[in-house]
Design a protein around this motif. Structure first.
Motif, mmCIF file in Angstrom:
data_model
loop_
_atom_site.group_PDB
_atom_site.id
_atom_site.type_symbol
_atom_site.label_atom_id
_atom_site.label_comp_id
_atom_site.label_asym_id
_atom_site.label_seq_id
_atom_site.Cartn_x
_atom_site.Cartn_y
_atom_site.Cartn_z
ATOM 1 N N ILE A 134 -53.476 65.456 -25.466
ATOM 2 C CA ILE A 134 -52.908 65.773 -26.773
ATOM 3 C C ILE A 134 -54.014 65.796 -27.819
ATOM 4 C CG2 ILE A 134 -51.223 65.040 -28.525
ATOM 5 C CD1 ILE A 134 -49.666 63.659 -26.310
ATOM 6 N N HIS A 135 -53.915 66.760 -28.730
ATOM 7 C CA HIS A 135 -54.865 66.912 -29.831
ATOM 8 C C HIS A 135 -54.768 65.711 -30.772
ATOM 9 C CE1 HIS A 135 -56.634 68.715 -33.514
ATOM 10 N NE2 HIS A 135 -57.357 69.421 -32.633
ATOM 11 N N PRO A 136 -55.866 65.295 -31.410
ATOM 12 C CA PRO A 136 -55.811 64.146 -32.339
ATOM 13 C C PRO A 136 -54.817 64.324 -33.482
ATOM 14 C CG PRO A 136 -58.088 64.659 -31.794
ATOM 15 C CD PRO A 136 -57.254 65.733 -31.182
ATOM 16 N N SER A 137 -54.473 65.557 -33.844
ATOM 17 C CA SER A 137 -53.464 65.780 -34.885
ATOM 18 C C SER A 137 -52.048 65.621 -34.368
ATOM 19 C CB SER A 137 -53.624 67.181 -35.474
ATOM 20 O OG SER A 137 -53.342 68.171 -34.492
ATOM 21 N N GLY A 138 -51.855 65.650 -33.070
ATOM 22 C CA GLY A 138 -50.537 65.543 -32.473
ATOM 23 C C GLY A 138 -49.738 66.830 -32.494
ATOM 24 N N LYS A 139 -50.353 67.963 -32.843
ATOM 25 C CA LYS A 139 -49.643 69.241 -32.949
ATOM 26 C C LYS A 139 -49.876 70.151 -31.747
ATOM 27 C CE LYS A 139 -49.803 69.205 -37.996
ATOM 28 N NZ LYS A 139 -50.237 69.932 -39.215
ATOM 29 N N LEU A 140 -50.925 69.890 -30.978
ATOM 30 C CA LEU A 140 -51.255 70.722 -29.820
ATOM 31 C C LEU A 140 -51.424 69.846 -28.585
ATOM 32 C CD1 LEU A 140 -53.941 73.132 -31.352
ATOM 33 C CD2 LEU A 140 -51.559 73.679 -30.877
ATOM 34 N N ALA A 141 -51.279 70.487 -27.433
ATOM 35 C CA ALA A 141 -51.502 69.802 -26.158
ATOM 36 C C ALA A 141 -52.047 70.808 -25.158
ATOM 37 C CB ALA A 141 -50.217 69.174 -25.641
ATOM 38 N N LEU A 142 -52.875 70.314 -24.242
ATOM 39 C CA LEU A 142 -53.443 71.138 -23.170
ATOM 40 C C LEU A 142 -52.919 70.634 -21.838
ATOM 41 C CD1 LEU A 142 -57.204 71.378 -24.239
ATOM 42 C CD2 LEU A 142 -55.444 73.132 -24.522
ATOM 43 N N SER A 143 -52.659 71.578 -20.943
ATOM 44 C CA SER A 143 -52.244 71.225 -19.585
ATOM 45 C C SER A 143 -52.887 72.186 -18.604
ATOM 46 C CB SER A 143 -50.720 71.272 -19.448
ATOM 47 O OG SER A 143 -50.249 72.605 -19.583
ATOM 48 N N VAL A 144 -53.239 71.647 -17.436
ATOM 49 C CA VAL A 144 -53.836 72.444 -16.363
ATOM 50 C C VAL A 144 -53.035 72.176 -15.100
ATOM 51 C CG1 VAL A 144 -55.919 72.991 -15.059
ATOM 52 C CG2 VAL A 144 -56.098 72.239 -17.444
ATOM 53 N N GLY A 145 -52.700 73.263 -14.384
ATOM 54 C CA GLY A 145 -51.913 73.134 -13.171
ATOM 55 C C GLY A 145 -52.626 73.686 -11.964
ATOM 56 N N SER A 146 -51.950 73.582 -10.818
ATOM 57 C CA SER A 146 -52.525 74.102 -9.573
ATOM 58 C C SER A 146 -52.488 75.621 -9.502
ATOM 59 C CB SER A 146 -51.764 73.519 -8.376
ATOM 60 O OG SER A 146 -50.386 73.864 -8.442
ATOM 61 N N ASP A 147 -51.921 76.288 -10.522
ATOM 62 C CA ASP A 147 -51.969 77.749 -10.593
ATOM 63 C C ASP A 147 -53.268 78.248 -11.199
ATOM 64 O OD1 ASP A 147 -51.489 76.732 -13.077
ATOM 65 O OD2 ASP A 147 -49.874 78.131 -13.596
#
Length: 501
Positions: A134-147
């Protein structure tokens, strides 16, 4: 500046244990001392997250356990995933927790009431989600998958913002990415796979730096302008990406570095062999402060805020006071029903006032045991039996009061004597504790019949003496029809008129 007294190192193990360590000063320097250990998970612990007084642990048993570090108590369990929970993260203000799982879903849960507010069931098109941050601002998030796709999520709108395919850049390694991190200022983020590290810029939405290392990267952590990297061979590397890039290597462990956590100048590292070390970072160098072996295979680690023991003791004392007050109230309710049996075979239905006075004088009196409660219940049952028996006998005395005949003073004396004898017989019968209900009722019926046979004839004799013809007496008033009365009255009037004439 973060001091060692304010932090607590919490580690998760492959053996399903959650362990907490604190750093204490000694004559020889610093020591790592275990504060707690719990075994809640049914499978290996995969990730830990901490924010404020919240602590969460995710495991391969498809569940997330929640803890309150202020009270050091387990507060709940989340089971909205159907497979291994790979990664969890709190928002900066600790309002929500994001979770991702091998079942291909990402979920947002509100902290406090732990209500599931958003559940992206096909976040990576059915592929497992390996990591989330999660971004320090709490407005964005990153995710990585097996795709092999890096997805950016808009947490304000609750939907995906954009996706980046990493397969053309990283090839098959893109499907095994387990490390993603935001920089503390939120202007950069990185991903690491195999022996490669890629740094991205948020403003340019592109790569600003790439680095390749001789050994595989296992964990990464930002620290101001440095990147602390843990390697598969037990080395910890301090890497500065600014031109020219500089690095500092330190052999920290004998086996693979599994997790790194830092708070200001305090850095904690752990290895898969169970070794835990605490360092102090000074001028691009690591100085060892304390070391300990937990005896288990470490899988994850996090630094949590350590709460003062005084607050915990105060809360425990308040809880104990409330419990004592509650027990006193219960004792008061129970003792209101207590009835004392006197040695002179007399029953008093008064409340035990002396016992309550003693309670007020001695607030540290002993609590009521289960044996005392049984005695109280048996006493109350005996008194109920007595009240029922008296109710059965009372109609006999009322019959004598309803008699319409004239009674003399001797009959009243008989009444009083009979009433006293019945009450005394009831009390004598009920004072025997072993006597059953049936035996008491049968004896009372027999006594009733005897008294009726003895006393009722005397009453009849007194009635016969005063009014001997009372039984043969009949009503003297006979009602005549109204027509006959009118005819007689008219005849009398006619006779009177004739006489006057």
């Amino acid at each position: 500046m973060t001091t060692l007294d304010n932090i607590e190192i919490i580690i998760g193990t492959y053996e399903q244990f959650l362990l907490g360590y604190g750093v204490e000063t000694s004559d020889d320097g610093f020591k790592l001392i275990r504060n707690f250990a719990t075994h809640t998970h049914q499978a290996s612990i995969r990730d830990l997250a901490s924010s404020r007084h919240y602590l969460a642990s995710a495991g391969a048993d498809d569940s997330i356990y929640l803890y309150n570090m202020q009270n050091r108590m387990e507060t709940g369990k989340l089971t909205h995933h159907n497979d291994t929970v790979n990664s969890i993260a709190f928002t900066p203000n600790a309002s929500h927790i994001l979770t991702c799982s091998t079942d291909g879903s990402i979920a947002a849960v509100r902290c406090g009431n732990w209500k599931l507010e958003k559940h992206w069931k096909n976040a990576h098109k059915g592929s497992s989600v390996n990591t989330i941050c999660i971004h320090p601002s709490g407005k964005l998030a990153l995710s990585v998958g097996s795709d092999g796709v890096l997805r950016t999520w808009n947490l304000v709108k609750g939907r995906q913002a954009y996706a980046t395919n990493l397969i053309p850049k990283l090839g098959p390694y893109a499907k095994n990415i387990t490390v993603t991190k935001w920089s503390p200022d939120g202007t950069k983020y990185l991903i690491a796979t195999n022996s490669m590290l890629i740094l991205y810029s948020v403003e340019n939405a592109g790569i600003i730096h790439e680095a390749k290392f001789e050994c595989r990267v296992t964990c990464v952590e930002f620290h101001d302008d440095l990147i602390i990297i843990g390697h598969d061979n037990g080395q910890v590397q301090l890497y500065n990406w600014e031109s020219p890039p500089k690095s500092y290597l330190k052999i920290a462990h004998d086996s693979r570095v599994k997790a790194i956590a830092c708070s200001d100048d305090i850095i904690a590292t752990s290895s898969s062999s169970g070794e835990l070390k605490v360092w102090r970072l000074t001028k691009n160098s690591l100085n060892l402060l304390a070391t300990e072996n937990c005896g288990a295979r470490i899988t994850c680690m996090v630094l949590a805020r350590k709460f003062a023991n005084q607050k915990v003791k105060q809360e425990v004392s308040i809880i104990n006071e409330n419990q004592t007050v509650a027990t006193k109230k219960n004792i008061f309710k129970i003792r209101q029903e207590v009835i004392i049996e006197v040695d002179n075979d007399e029953v008093s239905n008064e409340i035990v006032d002396n016992s309550f006075k003693n309670l007020k004088r001695n607030p540290k009196s002993k609590s009521v045991t289960s044996a005392d409660i049984r005695k109280m219940n048996s006493l109350s049952q005996n008194v109920r039996k007595k009240s029922k028996i008296i109710e059965k006998v009372s109609p006999f005395t009322e019959r004598k009061k309803k008699n319409k005949g004239a009674l003399n003073i001797d009959s009243k004396k008989l009444k009083l004597q009979g009433h006293q004898e019945t009450e005394n017989s009831v009390l004598d019968a009920t004072n025997t504790k072993t006597m059953s209900k049936d035996s008491v009722n049968t004896e009372i019926k027999i006594k009733k019949k005897q008294e009726e046979a003895e006393k009722i004839p005397d009453l009849n004799s007194t009635i016969n003496l005063i009014s001997p013809s009372a039984k043969k007496r009949k009503s003297l008033t006979k009602l005549n029809p109204a027509t006959k009365v009118i005819k007689k009255a008219s005849k009398k009037l006619k006779k009177r008129k004739i006489m006057r004439q």
